[in-house]
Design a protein around this motif. Structure first.
Motif, PDB file in Angstrom:
ATOM      1  N   ASP A   5      18.677  30.810 -26.401  1.00  0.00           N
ATOM      2  CA  ASP A   5      18.830  29.720 -25.693  1.00  0.00           C
ATOM      3  C   ASP A   5      17.684  28.741 -26.066  1.00  0.00           C
ATOM      4  N   ALA A   6      17.769  27.294 -25.689  1.00  0.00           N
ATOM      5  CA  ALA A   6      16.882  26.143 -26.225  1.00  0.00           C
ATOM      6  C   ALA A   6      15.511  26.383 -26.073  1.00  0.00           C
ATOM      7  N   LYS A   7      15.229  26.886 -24.548  1.00  0.00           N
ATOM      8  CA  LYS A   7      13.751  27.119 -24.357  1.00  0.00           C
ATOM      9  C   LYS A   7      13.228  28.283 -25.118  1.00  0.00           C
ATOM     10  N   LYS A   8      13.830  29.141 -25.385  1.00  0.00           N
ATOM     11  CA  LYS A   8      13.308  30.509 -26.166  1.00  0.00           C
ATOM     12  C   LYS A   8      13.074  29.933 -27.642  1.00  0.00           C
ATOM     13  N   ILE A   9      14.041  29.222 -28.169  1.00  0.00           N
ATOM     14  CA  ILE A   9      13.869  28.705 -29.455  1.00  0.00           C
ATOM     15  C   ILE A   9      12.673  27.732 -29.673  1.00  0.00           C
ATOM     16  N   ALA A  10      12.496  26.725 -28.531  1.00  0.00           N
ATOM     17  CA  ALA A  10      11.067  26.070 -28.574  1.00  0.00           C
ATOM     18  C   ALA A  10       9.848  26.857 -28.622  1.00  0.00           C
ATOM     19  N   ASN A  11       9.817  27.821 -27.674  1.00  0.00           N
ATOM     20  CA  ASN A  11       8.590  28.879 -27.522  1.00  0.00           C
ATOM     21  C   ASN A  11       8.320  29.711 -28.801  1.00  0.00           C
ATOM     22  N   ARG A  12       9.489  29.927 -29.353  1.00  0.00           N
ATOM     23  CA  ARG A  12       9.262  30.765 -30.640  1.00  0.00           C
ATOM     24  C   ARG A  12       8.740  29.772 -31.846  1.00  0.00           C
ATOM     25  N   LEU A  13       9.252  28.552 -31.923  1.00  0.00           N
ATOM     26  CA  LEU A  13       8.723  27.704 -32.993  1.00  0.00           C
ATOM     27  C   LEU A  13       7.151  27.221 -32.734  1.00  0.00           C
ATOM     28  N   LYS A  14       7.070  27.349 -31.333  1.00  0.00           N
ATOM     29  CA  LYS A  14       5.760  26.717 -31.285  1.00  0.00           C
ATOM     30  C   LYS A  14       4.633  27.943 -32.042  1.00  0.00           C
ATOM     31  N   GLY A  15       4.890  29.112 -31.953  1.00  0.00           N
ATOM     32  CA  GLY A  15       4.086  30.187 -32.475  1.00  0.00           C
ATOM     33  C   GLY A  15       4.219  30.233 -34.087  1.00  0.00           C
ATOM     34  N   MET A  16       5.564  29.764 -34.490  1.00  0.00           N
ATOM     35  CA  MET A  16       5.769  29.862 -35.912  1.00  0.00           C
ATOM     36  C   MET A  16       5.014  28.733 -36.453  1.00  0.00           C
ATOM     37  N   ALA A  17       4.810  27.467 -35.839  1.00  0.00           N
ATOM     38  CA  ALA A  17       4.168  26.236 -36.428  1.00  0.00           C
ATOM     39  C   ALA A  17       2.775  26.728 -36.881  1.00  0.00           C
TER      40      ALA A  17
END
Length: 282
Positions: free
Chosen positions: A137-149
Motif C-alpha cells: 500500500d502507499a504508506k508502506k511504499i513511502a516508508n520503504r523508500l525513506k530507508g532506500m534513499a
C-alpha cells in the motif's frame, strides 16, 4: 486502492520508462530573466548551453509551487487513488517542502525526500513502481523508500567548473587551480543530508577520467542491488564512453542498465559533459 507514483522532473528518467510505469512528472522551472520555462517540457539542456554561450549568464531554477502539487493530488485522490510522491533532495530545493504543504490536505498522499537528484532519484522512483507491483500500500511504499534513499550512491564527474563557478558554487581561485592542475572534480551527494560535496579529484584528459570514474564506481558496487543501474550524462559525452560504462555494468551483473539524459535543472548547475553512474546498495 490504485496507487499513482509521481516525481519531480529532476528524476531524469527516460520518457519510455515514465510512460510504461504511468509516472506523473512535476516539472521544475528554468528562469531566463523574466521568462519561465518548464523543465523538459518547454526547454531542454541544449537550450541552456546556447543561452550561456550567448549571454555568459546561467539561468535560475525554481521549485514546483505548492498549488501545482495540490491540483494534481486533489484530482487523483478525488478519483479514489493514493499517491506516493518522490521529490528532489530537500537540501537542494524547496520542492519537497512544497509537496508536503500540498499533501497535508489529503489522507492518502505520501511524500518522500529522495535526498538525491538526477537518475539516482529516478532509481528510487522505480523502486516505488516495483513495490506497487508487489501490492504494497502507499504508506508502506513511502516508508520503504525513506530507508532506500539512504542506500543510493549519487556521484558524478564534471568536465569543467565553469557552471559551478558562474552559479557561485566554487570560487575563482578553485576554478583556476583546477584548470592549472588539469583536475576533474567528482561530486557526491550525501545519503544522510542530501548535500553535495567534492568526493574525489582526478587528473588527466576527460575521456581517461571518465573511465577511471566508471571503474571506481563499479569497484564500490560490491554490495549493490543488481536490479538496475543508471548511466546519465548532460550532453557531449561520447557514445564510446557510454558503451564502456554499460559493458562494465553488465559485467558486474546489473540486470537493467538505464541510459539517461540529465535534465535542465541538473545541467544548468553542472554544464555539459557531466557524467554519472548511479546505483543503490542492497
Amino acid at each position: 486502492m490504485e496507487i499513482v507514483i509521481t516525481a519531480d522532473s529532476t528524476c531524469d528518467l527516460p520518457k519510455n520508462i515514465i510512460d510504461e510505469q504511468n509516472i506523473i512528472i512535476f516539472p521544475l522551472s528554468i528562469l531566463f530573466g523574466e521568462n519561465s520555462y518548464l523543465d523538459g517540457v518547454e526547454i531542454h539542456a541544449s537550450d541552456i548551453y546556447e543561452h550561456v554561450k550567448k549571454t555568459g549568464a546561467l539561468p535560475k531554477t525554481a521549485a514546483v509551487p505548492p498549488a501545482d502539487y495540490y491540483d494534481v493530488f486533489k484530482k487523483l485522490t478525488d478519483e479514489g487513488k493514493a499517491v506516493v510522491h518522490i521529490s528532489l533532495s530537500s537540501a537542494i530545493s524547496s520542492s519537497h517542502q512544497n509537496s508536503l504543504v500540498a499533501a497535508s490536505e489529503f489522507d492518502n498522499v505520501y511524500c518522500v525526500d529522495s535526498k538525491s537528484l538526477c537518475t539516482a532519484m529516478g532509481l528510487l522512483v522505480l523502486k516505488a513502481c516495483d513495490l506497487r507491483e508487489k501490492n504494497f500500500d502507499a504508506k508502506k511504499i513511502a516508508n520503504r523508500l525513506k530507508g532506500m534513499a539512504q542506500k543510493l550512491h549519487t556521484t558524478f564527474v564534471l568536465d569543467s567548473l565553469e557552471y559551478l563557478h558562474k552559479g557561485g558554487r566554487c570560487s575563482g581561485v578553485e576554478r583556476f587551480g583546477a584548470n592549472v592542475l588539469g583536475l576533474k572534480i567528482s561530486i557526491a551527494v550525501s545519503p544522510e543530508t542530501g548535500r553535495l560535496d567534492v568526493s574525489k579529484k582526478y587528473r588527466g584528459k576527460i575521456e581517461a577520467v571518465y573511465k577511471q570514474y566508471i571503474n571506481d564506481c563499479m569497484n564500490a558496487a560490491g554490495r549493490a542491488d543488481k536490479t538496475r543501474i543508471a548511466i546519465a550524462n548532460s550532453g557531449g559525452v561520447s557514445g564510446d564512453i557510454i558503451a564502456y560504462a554499460r559493458g562494465v555494468a553488465e559485467g558486474k551483473g546489473f540486470k537493467e542498465v538505464i541510459i539517461a539524459d540529465a535534465g535542465c535543472t541538473i545541467s544548468s548547475h553542472c554544464g555539459p559533459k557531466t557524467f554519472a553512474v548511479f546505483f543503490m546498495d542492497n
